[in-house]
Design a protein around this motif. Sequence first.
Motif, PDB file in Angstrom:
ATOM      1  N   VAL A  58      53.220  28.847  80.766  1.00  0.00           N
ATOM      2  CA  VAL A  58      53.228  29.813  79.667  1.00  0.00           C
ATOM      3  C   VAL A  58      52.889  29.058  78.393  1.00  0.00           C
ATOM      4  O   VAL A  58      53.471  27.996  78.122  1.00  0.00           O
ATOM      5  CB  VAL A  58      54.609  30.478  79.505  1.00  0.00           C
ATOM      6  N   LEU A  88      50.042  32.269  81.105  1.00  0.00           N
ATOM      7  CA  LEU A  88      50.409  33.462  80.353  1.00  0.00           C
ATOM      8  C   LEU A  88      50.355  33.107  78.874  1.00  0.00           C
ATOM      9  O   LEU A  88      50.903  32.075  78.458  1.00  0.00           O
ATOM     10  CB  LEU A  88      51.823  33.914  80.704  1.00  0.00           C
ATOM     11  N   TYR A 106      60.222  38.704  83.940  1.00  0.00           N
ATOM     12  CA  TYR A 106      60.682  37.914  82.804  1.00  0.00           C
ATOM     13  C   TYR A 106      62.078  37.342  83.000  1.00  0.00           C
ATOM     14  O   TYR A 106      62.397  36.285  82.448  1.00  0.00           O
ATOM     15  CB  TYR A 106      60.546  38.731  81.512  1.00  0.00           C
ATOM     16  N   LEU A 109      61.271  34.289  84.914  1.00  0.00           N
ATOM     17  CA  LEU A 109      60.795  33.257  83.990  1.00  0.00           C
ATOM     18  C   LEU A 109      61.954  32.619  83.236  1.00  0.00           C
ATOM     19  O   LEU A 109      62.013  31.396  83.068  1.00  0.00           O
ATOM     20  CB  LEU A 109      59.819  33.864  82.986  1.00  0.00           C
ATOM     21  N   HIS A 113      62.389  28.103  84.687  1.00  0.00           N
ATOM     22  CA  HIS A 113      61.321  27.483  83.908  1.00  0.00           C
ATOM     23  C   HIS A 113      61.812  26.155  83.353  1.00  0.00           C
ATOM     24  O   HIS A 113      63.011  25.890  83.290  1.00  0.00           O
ATOM     25  CB  HIS A 113      60.863  28.403  82.768  1.00  0.00           C
TER      26      HIS A 113
END
Length: 254
Positions: A58, A88, A106, A109, A113
């Motif tokens: 990300v 992303l 999400y 995520l 992460h």
Amino acid sequence: MAPTEWVIDGLPEETQQHLHAYVKETCAVYGDALDGILLYGSAVRGEFMAGRSNLNLVLVLKANTRESLSKYGRLHRRWAKEQVVVPLFLTQADLQAASRVFPLEYVELQEHHRLLWGQDPFVGFKVDQQHLMSEVLQGLRGNLLRLRQRYVEGGGTEEAVTILLPLSITALIPVLRGVQRLLGLPLTAQSETVLTTVASHLGVDDAGLRDALLLKRGQITPGQKEIPRLFDRYLEAVERVVTAAEAALFQRVP
């Protein structure tokens, strides 16, 4: 901002070196327009397989403009060959808005992460449980419907099934993590444990699901005669886990 020091357990040394170089180059390209770089997916969950797994990232930007997106073109040409997929591109505002539409993705995520550089946008982040319930239910039933459709589209051939099952189990596992969360089960990162935990709680045999996971990882190579039986086991397991999960989740709806 000073570089963030990190080592990711279970990730090959060569891959970690690639990531350090990637972070350095990305920071050089974006400068002050970049707020953070995050790694997620198999590399964080301890399931990375060199030569088979991608690196998912990300980029947290101050703004998503045509110019900021175009800047990534050179980086993509350089890093795609190292299994780095297009990241992303998010801003802080994107994160809050998108989490209401894609809460399952999400919350995954947020929990799985690693911050490679900059500021972590998930500090203080929360997902609405009602939104999560809706997406998990949709994901369960949608996976089953797509599995049937794609089997027919592929003609039920050996080649089609060996492509279909890994795609299906890849999409199903995050949904089952959502089931874990909503049912208050112990949260686990690794895929095998997710399958075992959810199936055991629901009273479902997970053998067909585990076979699909092994196929995805290249750990089994079923022949032409075994492929139909493998698909039958997988389809039956998905049908049972979807039905049982739906029943368990609806019982929790006030």
